[in-house]
Scaffold this motif. Sequence first.
Motif, PDB file in Angstrom:
ATOM      1  N   TYR A 168      -6.241  -3.370   0.958  1.00 38.74           N
ATOM      2  CA  TYR A 168      -6.145  -2.624   2.211  1.00 38.74           C
ATOM      3  C   TYR A 168      -6.503  -1.145   2.112  1.00 38.74           C
ATOM      4  O   TYR A 168      -6.770  -0.516   3.126  1.00 38.74           O
ATOM      5  N   THR A 169      -6.504  -0.570   0.921  1.00 43.05           N
ATOM      6  CA  THR A 169      -6.751   0.870   0.831  1.00 43.05           C
ATOM      7  C   THR A 169      -8.024   1.237   0.080  1.00 43.05           C
ATOM      8  O   THR A 169      -8.533   2.333   0.253  1.00 43.05           O
ATOM      9  N   ASN A 213       1.690  -6.461  -5.512  1.00 47.55           N
ATOM     10  CA  ASN A 213       1.633  -5.251  -4.683  1.00 47.55           C
ATOM     11  C   ASN A 213       0.362  -4.449  -4.953  1.00 47.55           C
ATOM     12  O   ASN A 213      -0.265  -3.948  -4.017  1.00 47.55           O
ATOM     13  N   GLU A 214      -0.034  -4.341  -6.218  1.00 42.39           N
ATOM     14  CA  GLU A 214      -1.260  -3.618  -6.555  1.00 42.39           C
ATOM     15  C   GLU A 214      -2.474  -4.310  -5.932  1.00 42.39           C
ATOM     16  O   GLU A 214      -3.346  -3.645  -5.362  1.00 42.39           O
ATOM     17  N   ARG A 270      -2.564  -6.294  -3.292  1.00 38.96           N
ATOM     18  CA  ARG A 270      -2.511  -6.104  -1.841  1.00 38.96           C
ATOM     19  C   ARG A 270      -2.955  -4.697  -1.463  1.00 38.96           C
ATOM     20  O   ARG A 270      -3.740  -4.505  -0.548  1.00 38.96           O
ATOM     21  N   ASP A 271      -2.460  -3.698  -2.190  1.00 35.47           N
ATOM     22  CA  ASP A 271      -2.811  -2.313  -1.884  1.00 35.47           C
ATOM     23  C   ASP A 271      -4.306  -2.056  -2.069  1.00 35.47           C
ATOM     24  O   ASP A 271      -4.923  -1.361  -1.254  1.00 35.47           O
TER      25      ASP A 271
END
Length: 101
Positions: free
Chosen positions: A86-87, A79-80, A82-83
């Motif tokens: 995208y961010t 999750n980290e 992926r985040d």
Amino acid sequence: DSHYYSYIELPLSCGSAEKNYNVLQAAYVGRPGYDLASGKLQGDVLFAAFATLQIPSGKPSEESILCMYTLEKVDVMLNETRDICYTKEGKSDNGPEVSYI
């Protein structure tokens, strides 16, 4: 799968200060026994066997190591990653690129 449009690579590190084992050779998801978990781990873990790469031949060494990662930790890392992709334009807080689109 027509809906498949991305994936996440997760670099797993395994080793010590003296040596980094970076060639994944086998993996298995299961629950560790009580003695191995020291009564502290809950849930499934990823058991992963790693070797080092022999520079001249490009083949894995015969020396190997077994590491274990909780699936909870793997999920957080995915999750980290992926985040960040995208961010934060793929860059970690201290600057280097860790993921890309």
